[in-house]
Design an enzyme around this catalytic site. Structure first.
Site, short mmCIF file in Angstrom:
data_model
loop_
_atom_site.label_atom_id
_atom_site.label_comp_id
_atom_site.label_asym_id
_atom_site.label_seq_id
_atom_site.Cartn_x
_atom_site.Cartn_y
_atom_site.Cartn_z
N TYR A 57 0.83 -1.20 0.00
CA TYR A 57 0.00 0.00 0.00
C TYR A 57 0.87 1.25 0.00
CZ TYR A 57 -3.64 -3.35 1.42
OH TYR A 57 -4.49 -4.41 1.49
N HIS A 115 0.19 -11.91 0.75
CA HIS A 115 -0.87 -11.06 0.17
C HIS A 115 -1.70 -11.82 -0.87
CE1 HIS A 115 -1.68 -6.49 -0.34
NE2 HIS A 115 -2.77 -7.17 -0.54
N1 NAP Z 1 -5.81 -8.54 0.94
C1 NAP Z 1 -6.15 -7.88 -0.13
O1 NAP Z 1 -5.85 -8.25 -1.27
C2 NAP Z 1 -6.95 -6.62 0.04
C3 NAP Z 1 -7.57 -6.02 -1.07
C4 NAP Z 1 -8.34 -4.87 -0.85
C5 NAP Z 1 -8.44 -4.34 0.42
N2 NAP Z 1 -7.78 -4.90 1.48
C6 NAP Z 1 -7.86 -4.33 2.85
O2 NAP Z 1 -9.23 -4.17 3.19
C7 NAP Z 1 -9.46 -2.80 3.54
C8 NAP Z 1 -10.87 -2.39 3.18
O3 NAP Z 1 -11.13 -2.54 1.80
P1 NAP Z 1 -11.20 -1.30 0.78
O4 NAP Z 1 -10.45 -0.15 1.31
O5 NAP Z 1 -10.83 -1.87 -0.56
O6 NAP Z 1 -12.76 -0.98 0.67
P2 NAP Z 1 -13.95 -0.67 1.70
O7 NAP Z 1 -13.48 -0.68 3.09
O8 NAP Z 1 -15.08 -1.55 1.29
O9 NAP Z 1 -14.34 0.81 1.27
C9 NAP Z 1 -13.51 1.92 1.48
C10 NAP Z 1 -14.12 3.13 0.79
O10 NAP Z 1 -15.41 3.39 1.30
C11 NAP Z 1 -15.46 4.68 1.92
N3 NAP Z 1 -16.19 4.49 3.21
C12 NAP Z 1 -15.77 3.84 4.32
N4 NAP Z 1 -16.74 3.82 5.25
C13 NAP Z 1 -17.81 4.47 4.72
C14 NAP Z 1 -19.10 4.78 5.19
N5 NAP Z 1 -19.51 4.43 6.41
N6 NAP Z 1 -19.94 5.47 4.36
C15 NAP Z 1 -19.54 5.84 3.12
N7 NAP Z 1 -18.33 5.57 2.62
C16 NAP Z 1 -17.45 4.90 3.41
C17 NAP Z 1 -14.02 5.12 2.12
O11 NAP Z 1 -13.87 6.48 1.91
P3 NAP Z 1 -13.28 7.51 3.02
O12 NAP Z 1 -11.95 7.02 3.45
O13 NAP Z 1 -13.23 8.80 2.28
O14 NAP Z 1 -14.30 7.49 4.12
C18 NAP Z 1 -13.32 4.38 0.98
O15 NAP Z 1 -13.41 5.13 -0.21
C19 NAP Z 1 -8.37 -2.06 2.74
O16 NAP Z 1 -8.21 -0.73 3.17
C20 NAP Z 1 -7.21 -2.97 2.98
O17 NAP Z 1 -6.67 -2.75 4.27
C21 NAP Z 1 -7.06 -6.06 1.30
#
Ligand code: NAP
Length: 281
Positions: A57, A115
């Protein structure tokens, strides 16, 4: 008064809260870092002490953000980081972990994940993860983006059964794992860490989700997270840097969805009726 956040026990005995904080996209821009550091610290205040990051990241800058946030609070957090597959040879894993520890400003990770699968044999990666565990640099290890066949292969290599977690894409619009991977992991008491639990925000416009949320005076994000929290041994890790959304996400823990509304969610987001290959973001 809020209920406190329940914990889940990982294989190996470590306890983690049932909801954590993701940090993908943090560290991308210097000017956003103070707000990101604030968000991580606020997550600790709220009991969302599981902080998920990765060497990938922002080329390590997400780990730097987490490290700055935890400077005087390391003991409160359960830090998860990940090695990219091209670094996951025996020596490469150990070196990547050292770099992550340096960026995080700590001398141990609570959980270290592969990962996703790459060219290096699983035996080598697992041997390195076990070596890191024995030396105290990590307290546990797991995998990410492993489908059922990958888990079976992992279980066939020496010490592969010591896997503590599988982190995969799981949300209302990506329910494929419910067919086989989720039960496979549940039978073996391996929690699923659900990444992109609100589909990076794309879920939140769904009319049925909006409709159900209104009935609870909740938000669509809270219903989407509560759906995951209803399941045994599933740990959503939503990412946000917005403090109001962070509180909102935390409060999803207190939301109980009725069976009737879970049926409505099933109608709007049907569970799989056959094997769906694991999707990745
Ligand atoms: N292992 C893997 O391959 C992998 C892949 C993807 C993700 N991940 C991990 O999983 C975590 C979460 O997944 P993600 O970041 O892809 O997506 P997510 O958590 O589903 O969504 C994050 C997005 O939603 C917004 N958001 C968060 N809470 C909200 C709410 N209550 N209302 C409206 N919008 C909201 C955030 O914006 P704001 O920040 O502007 O609020 C951001 O743009 C990642 O950050 C990472 O640590 C792992």
């Amino acid at each position: 008064m809020h209920d406190s956040i329940a914990t889940i026990t990982l294989p190996g005995g470590l306890h983690v809260p049932t909801i954590g904080l993701g940090t993908w996209m943090m560290g991308e821009h210097k000017r956003h870092m103070p707000a990101e550091i604030d968000a991580v610290r606020h997550a600790l205040d709220l009991g969302m002490t599981l902080i998920d990051t990765a060497e990938m990241y922002a080329d390590g800058a997400s780990e730097t953000v987490v490290g700055k946030a935890l400077k005087d609070r390391r003991g409160e957090a359960f830090v998860v980081s990940k090695v990219v597959p091209w670094n996951a040879s025996f020596n490469g894993t150990i070196e990547a972990c050292d770099r992550s520890l340096q960026r995080l400003g700590t001398d141990y990770l609570d959980l270290y994940l592969l990962h996703w699968r790459g060219e290096h044999p699983l035996d080598d990666t697992v041997a390195a993860l076990e070596t890191l565990k024995a030396s105290g640099k990590i307290r546990s290890w797991g995998v990410s983006n492993f489908d059922t066949e990958d888990m079976e292969e992992l279980f066939s290599v020496p010490d592969g059964k010591n896997c503590a977690v599988n982190q995969v894409l799981y949300n209302l619009s990506r329910r494929g794992i419910e067919y086989d991977l989720l039960p496979w992991c549940q039978e073996r008491h391996i929690p699923i860490m659900a990444y992109s639990p609100i589909e990076q925000g794309r879920l939140l416009e769904h009319p049925e989700l909006i409709h159900i949320a209104k009935a609870y005076q909740a938000t669509p994000a809270q219903v989407a997270l509560a759906f995951l929290l209803e399941r045994d041994s599933v740990i959503p890790i939503p990412k946000t840097v917005n403090l109001n959304r962070l509180r909102e996400n935390r409060d999803a823990v207190d939301l109980d969805i009725t069976d009737e509304d879970l049926d409505r969610l099933d109608a709007a987001f049907p569970p799989p009726s056959r094997k769906v290959p694991l999707e990745m973001l």
